[in-house]
Motif scaffolding. Structure first.
Motif, PDB file in Angstrom:
ATOM      1  N   ILE A 137      37.565 -49.649 -19.422  1.00 53.26           N
ATOM      2  CA  ILE A 137      38.888 -49.370 -18.868  1.00 53.26           C
ATOM      3  C   ILE A 137      39.915 -49.273 -20.001  1.00 53.26           C
ATOM      4  CG2 ILE A 137      40.702 -50.251 -17.341  1.00 53.26           C
ATOM      5  CD1 ILE A 137      38.487 -51.742 -15.827  1.00 53.26           C
ATOM      6  N   ARG A 138      40.771 -48.299 -19.917  1.00 53.55           N
ATOM      7  CA  ARG A 138      41.826 -48.158 -20.921  1.00 53.55           C
ATOM      8  C   ARG A 138      42.686 -49.422 -20.959  1.00 53.55           C
ATOM      9  NH1 ARG A 138      44.413 -42.114 -20.011  1.00 53.55           N
ATOM     10  NH2 ARG A 138      42.564 -40.890 -20.540  1.00 53.55           N
ATOM     11  N   PRO A 139      43.084 -49.851 -22.139  1.00 53.77           N
ATOM     12  CA  PRO A 139      43.935 -51.047 -22.208  1.00 53.77           C
ATOM     13  C   PRO A 139      45.203 -50.911 -21.377  1.00 53.77           C
ATOM     14  CG  PRO A 139      43.067 -50.508 -24.379  1.00 53.77           C
ATOM     15  CD  PRO A 139      42.667 -49.384 -23.470  1.00 53.77           C
ATOM     16  N   SER A 140      45.829 -49.722 -21.369  1.00 52.91           N
ATOM     17  CA  SER A 140      47.050 -49.542 -20.583  1.00 52.91           C
ATOM     18  C   SER A 140      46.766 -49.649 -19.095  1.00 52.91           C
ATOM     19  CB  SER A 140      47.689 -48.185 -20.907  1.00 52.91           C
ATOM     20  OG  SER A 140      46.743 -47.143 -20.765  1.00 52.91           O
ATOM     21  N   ALA A 141      45.592 -49.150 -18.655  1.00 49.83           N
ATOM     22  CA  ALA A 141      45.224 -49.280 -17.244  1.00 49.83           C
ATOM     23  C   ALA A 141      44.971 -50.742 -16.885  1.00 49.83           C
ATOM     24  CB  ALA A 141      43.992 -48.437 -16.945  1.00 49.83           C
ATOM     25  N   ALA A 195      36.561 -55.437 -33.121  1.00 51.69           N
ATOM     26  CA  ALA A 195      35.715 -55.154 -31.964  1.00 51.69           C
ATOM     27  C   ALA A 195      35.453 -56.415 -31.163  1.00 51.69           C
ATOM     28  CB  ALA A 195      34.395 -54.541 -32.431  1.00 51.69           C
ATOM     29  N   ALA A 196      35.180 -57.510 -31.853  1.00 53.46           N
ATOM     30  CA  ALA A 196      34.925 -58.762 -31.143  1.00 53.46           C
ATOM     31  C   ALA A 196      36.160 -59.202 -30.380  1.00 53.46           C
ATOM     32  CB  ALA A 196      34.500 -59.840 -32.124  1.00 53.46           C
ATOM     33  N   ALA A 197      37.333 -58.979 -30.971  1.00 51.79           N
ATOM     34  CA  ALA A 197      38.570 -59.365 -30.297  1.00 51.79           C
ATOM     35  C   ALA A 197      38.730 -58.594 -28.987  1.00 51.79           C
ATOM     36  CB  ALA A 197      39.769 -59.106 -31.204  1.00 51.79           C
ATOM     37  N   ARG A 198      38.332 -57.329 -29.002  1.00 54.79           N
ATOM     38  CA  ARG A 198      38.458 -56.554 -27.773  1.00 54.79           C
ATOM     39  C   ARG A 198      37.475 -57.052 -26.717  1.00 54.79           C
ATOM     40  NH1 ARG A 198      37.114 -50.622 -25.977  1.00 54.79           N
ATOM     41  NH2 ARG A 198      38.371 -50.598 -24.099  1.00 54.79           N
ATOM     42  N   MET A 232      36.406 -50.672 -11.164  1.00 55.01           N
ATOM     43  CA  MET A 232      37.858 -50.602 -11.165  1.00 55.01           C
ATOM     44  C   MET A 232      38.422 -52.016 -10.973  1.00 55.01           C
ATOM     45  SD  MET A 232      38.494 -47.384 -11.641  1.00 55.01           S
ATOM     46  CE  MET A 232      37.036 -47.406 -12.683  1.00 55.01           C
ATOM     47  N   PRO A 233      39.489 -52.392 -11.692  1.00 54.74           N
ATOM     48  CA  PRO A 233      39.975 -53.779 -11.635  1.00 54.74           C
ATOM     49  C   PRO A 233      40.776 -54.116 -10.391  1.00 54.74           C
ATOM     50  CG  PRO A 233      41.326 -52.496 -13.129  1.00 54.74           C
ATOM     51  CD  PRO A 233      40.179 -51.612 -12.725  1.00 54.74           C
ATOM     52  N   GLU A 268      42.343 -47.096 -10.810  1.00 54.91           N
ATOM     53  CA  GLU A 268      42.057 -48.427 -11.339  1.00 54.91           C
ATOM     54  C   GLU A 268      42.837 -49.494 -10.573  1.00 54.91           C
ATOM     55  OE1 GLU A 268      42.710 -45.784 -13.038  1.00 54.91           O
ATOM     56  OE2 GLU A 268      41.295 -45.512 -14.694  1.00 54.91           O
ATOM     57  N   SER A 269      44.139 -49.278 -10.372  1.00 52.90           N
ATOM     58  CA  SER A 269      44.986 -50.321  -9.797  1.00 52.90           C
ATOM     59  C   SER A 269      44.743 -50.526  -8.308  1.00 52.90           C
ATOM     60  CB  SER A 269      46.453 -49.985 -10.039  1.00 52.90           C
ATOM     61  OG  SER A 269      46.750 -50.002 -11.423  1.00 52.90           O
ATOM     62  N   LEU A 270      44.268 -49.485  -7.605  1.00 50.81           N
ATOM     63  CA  LEU A 270      43.998 -49.625  -6.176  1.00 50.81           C
ATOM     64  C   LEU A 270      42.528 -49.922  -5.897  1.00 50.81           C
ATOM     65  CD1 LEU A 270      46.251 -46.763  -4.774  1.00 50.81           C
ATOM     66  CD2 LEU A 270      46.750 -49.205  -4.897  1.00 50.81           C
ATOM     67  N   GLY A 271      41.707 -50.032  -6.961  1.00 47.46           N
ATOM     68  CA  GLY A 271      40.293 -50.377  -6.784  1.00 47.46           C
ATOM     69  C   GLY A 271      39.548 -49.370  -5.934  1.00 47.46           C
ATOM     70  N   LEU A 272      39.756 -48.067  -6.171  1.00 42.75           N
ATOM     71  CA  LEU A 272      39.126 -47.038  -5.344  1.00 42.75           C
ATOM     72  C   LEU A 272      37.665 -46.836  -5.747  1.00 42.75           C
ATOM     73  CD1 LEU A 272      41.963 -44.366  -5.204  1.00 42.75           C
ATOM     74  CD2 LEU A 272      41.522 -46.273  -3.668  1.00 42.75           C
ATOM     75  N   PRO A 273      36.786 -46.580  -4.771  1.00 39.97           N
ATOM     76  CA  PRO A 273      35.365 -46.385  -5.088  1.00 39.97           C
ATOM     77  C   PRO A 273      35.109 -45.030  -5.731  1.00 39.97           C
ATOM     78  CG  PRO A 273      35.747 -46.040  -2.747  1.00 39.97           C
ATOM     79  CD  PRO A 273      37.049 -46.532  -3.319  1.00 39.97           C
ATOM     80  N   ASP A 274      33.919 -44.879  -6.313  1.00 36.73           N
ATOM     81  CA  ASP A 274      33.574 -43.620  -6.974  1.00 36.73           C
ATOM     82  C   ASP A 274      33.578 -42.444  -6.010  1.00 36.73           C
ATOM     83  OD1 ASP A 274      33.283 -44.964  -9.345  1.00 36.73           O
ATOM     84  OD2 ASP A 274      31.120 -45.230  -9.150  1.00 36.73           O
ATOM     85  N   VAL A 275      33.236 -42.697  -4.721  1.00 36.39           N
ATOM     86  CA  VAL A 275      33.120 -41.588  -3.774  1.00 36.39           C
ATOM     87  C   VAL A 275      34.488 -41.050  -3.352  1.00 36.39           C
ATOM     88  CG1 VAL A 275      30.903 -42.391  -2.882  1.00 36.39           C
ATOM     89  CG2 VAL A 275      33.017 -43.210  -1.833  1.00 36.39           C
ATOM     90  N   ASN A 276      35.550 -41.783  -3.653  1.00 34.30           N
ATOM     91  CA  ASN A 276      36.899 -41.350  -3.286  1.00 34.30           C
ATOM     92  C   ASN A 276      37.435 -40.417  -4.372  1.00 34.30           C
ATOM     93  OD1 ASN A 276      39.607 -41.052  -2.573  1.00 34.30           O
ATOM     94  ND2 ASN A 276      39.777 -43.160  -1.843  1.00 34.30           N
ATOM     95  N   THR A 277      37.593 -39.139  -4.027  1.00 33.43           N
ATOM     96  CA  THR A 277      38.052 -38.143  -5.011  1.00 33.43           C
ATOM     97  C   THR A 277      39.571 -38.074  -5.123  1.00 33.43           C
ATOM     98  OG1 THR A 277      37.898 -36.427  -3.314  1.00 33.43           O
ATOM     99  CG2 THR A 277      35.971 -36.763  -4.745  1.00 33.43           C
ATOM    100  N   MET A 278      40.304 -38.815  -4.302  1.00 31.15           N
ATOM    101  CA  MET A 278      41.773 -38.895  -4.373  1.00 31.15           C
ATOM    102  C   MET A 278      42.436 -37.517  -4.276  1.00 31.15           C
ATOM    103  SD  MET A 278      42.603 -41.822  -7.237  1.00 31.15           S
ATOM    104  CE  MET A 278      42.498 -40.625  -8.568  1.00 31.15           C
ATOM    105  N   GLU A 279      41.911 -36.649  -3.456  1.00 38.49           N
ATOM    106  CA  GLU A 279      42.493 -35.314  -3.341  1.00 38.49           C
ATOM    107  C   GLU A 279      43.698 -35.291  -2.404  1.00 38.49           C
ATOM    108  OE1 GLU A 279      39.261 -33.015  -1.913  1.00 38.49           O
ATOM    109  OE2 GLU A 279      38.047 -33.226  -3.720  1.00 38.49           O
TER     110      GLU A 279
END
Length: 442
Positions: free
Chosen positions: A321-325, A284-287, A410-411, A374-385
């Motif tokens: 954030i997921r490690p893969s993301a 856990a500490a390593a993560r 988002m990173p 995550e990769s595009l740094g989209l805000p919470d209000v953006n539902t990406m529809e």
């Protein structure tokens, strides 16, 4: 050999791995063993005493019959297990064949969608530059036809993905049926040792559970005392040793109990993973340290981006954030962002509180990203529809060429071209929206 690349159907790896031939061979071997057992039992029962009338001979014949009865119990277990494996191998083979056919369909549909999208963009560009109204109208209609073709191709991709999901479901049903057949046979064939039934499994269950509790408590205490100056590391090392030994005992116990049907294999696998983490150390500490390092690297790069206004990624946010993301985001942060040129494609995800006329666009196709939010740094209000696909008409209107900045946890990291906002159909703002299609996360 099954394909390694399943991205056309939206999968990061083979969705139905496995070797039906190996399963079929194993099942056939089990059935062969059952046949040998049956032959041996039959021969034992047919032993004659050749007219001899002694107590020793009668005892030998009686013993032979008893042994024959005992090994006959094993014959049913091996035979049923073998047939269960053979049937599951056939189901897996069928599911894999279905998934492979669906993959080929998805690949062809994906290529058709890309070709249609490029044709749509080309005809739209021609229509904007055509002075003759009738010719411009013809180009517009051709663009609409190409857009419809692209939508139909994307629908075929979605259908192919659904077929693969159905194949996975069929595979899982077959696996459950095989497991139930094996468990029902082993539970009622009378081969369990009496000491195990009477007290062995209960004793091992207690030892296994106590070891798991000790491993958890010792691991937590190791994290707590590791912050104590001077002696903290020594105490943490001792507690980690205890946690590691206890975790290994817990894992061994769960594996033995799972192999006899007393516990599930899921619990055994989880305990094996816990033992591995305990032996390695402060997992856990390593993560936490890894997430802190990722956040620090991203924040350092964000500060030098054009138009940076203090956006940052906290360690707490990075941990969610997921490690893969996070890996995808950091790969994008490391790649340089090229400025746009007139005629380049530009993409914008929007919906909910984010409208179509915003100024933030990207040169990266979101359908090619595993984690677009995550990769595009989209805000919470953006539902990406919705996904708008546009063409750069005036690259000089771009205010910022940069990596997408961290936002709302988002990173970011993907390429971002920031125009001034406005009517998406106004060519004076630097780009023209060619089409808008529904979007869902790949």
């Amino acid at each position: 050999m099954r394909p390694a690349d399943w991205s056309a159907a939206g999968f990061a790896s083979d969705p139905l791995p496995g070797d039906p031939a190996a399963l079929r061979n194993g099942g056939t071997e089990y059935v062969s063993i059952a046949d040998s057992i049956n032959t041996t039992a039959r021969r034992l029962r047919s032993l004659g005493i050749d007219g001899q009338q002694s107590e020793a001979v009668f005892a030998l014949a009686d013993s032979a019959g008893t042994v024959a009865d005992d090994i006959a119990k094993a014959e049913a277990r091996y035979r049923e297990t073998g047939h269960a494996l053979i049937d599951y191998a056939a189901a897996l083979d069928a599911a894999q064949s279905e998934s492979l056919d669906a993959l080929h369909t998805a690949q062809n549909a994906r290529e058709a969608a890309d070709e249609a999208a490029h044709a749509q963009h080309r005809y739209l560009s021609l229509s904007y530059g055509e002075a003759d109204p009738s010719t411009a109208l013809r180009y517009t209609m051709l663009s609409q036809d190409a857009g419809a073709d692209a939508a139909m191709a994307q629908s075929r991709v979605a259908d192919a993905r659904a077929r693969i999901h159905e194949a996975q479901t069929a595979r899982d049903r077959a696996a459950e049926a095989a497991r139930d057949r094996i468990e029902n046979t082993t539970a009622h064939d009378g081969l369990k040792d009496s000491w195990w039934d009477n007290w062995g499994k209960d004793a091992l269950s207690v030892v296994t559970d106590v070891a798991g509790w000790v491993a958890s408590v010792a691991g937590v205490l190791a994290l707590v005392v590791s912050w104590i100056p001077v002696v903290g590391q020594v105490l943490a090392a001792a507690l980690l040793l205890v946690a590691g030994i206890a975790a290994v005992v817990n894992a061994i116990g769960n594996v033995v109990l799972a192999s006899t049907g007393e516990r599930g294999w899921t619990e055994a696998i989880i305990s094996i993973a816990g033992a591995a983490l305990s032996v390695i150390g402060l997992g856990a500490a390593a993560r936490v340290v890894g997430s802190a390092a990722s956040a620090a690297r991203i924040n350092a790069l964000a500060r030098i981006q054009s138009g940076w206004a203090g956006e940052a990624l906290t360690v707490r946010q990075a941990l969610r954030i997921r490690p893969s993301a996070m890996r995808e985001a950091e790969q994008l942060w490391r790649a340089p962002v090229a400025g746009p040129s007139n005629g380049d494609d530009a993409f914008r995800l929007w919906g909910g509180g984010s409208g179509s006329g915003g100024g933030s666009w990207s040169g990266a196709d979101p359908t090619r990203l595993a984690y677009p939010r995550e990769s595009l740094g989209l805000p919470d209000v953006n539902t990406m529809e919705n996904l708008s696909i546009g063409t750069i008409t005036d690259a000089s209107q771009v205010q910022h060429v940069r990596h997408a900045l961290p936002l709302d946890g988002m990173p970011g990291g993907g390429p971002e071209w920031v125009f001034r906002g406005g009517d998406p159909l106004d060519p004076a703002i630097g780009r023209v929206v060619d089409s808008t299609i529904p979007f869902s996360v790949p």
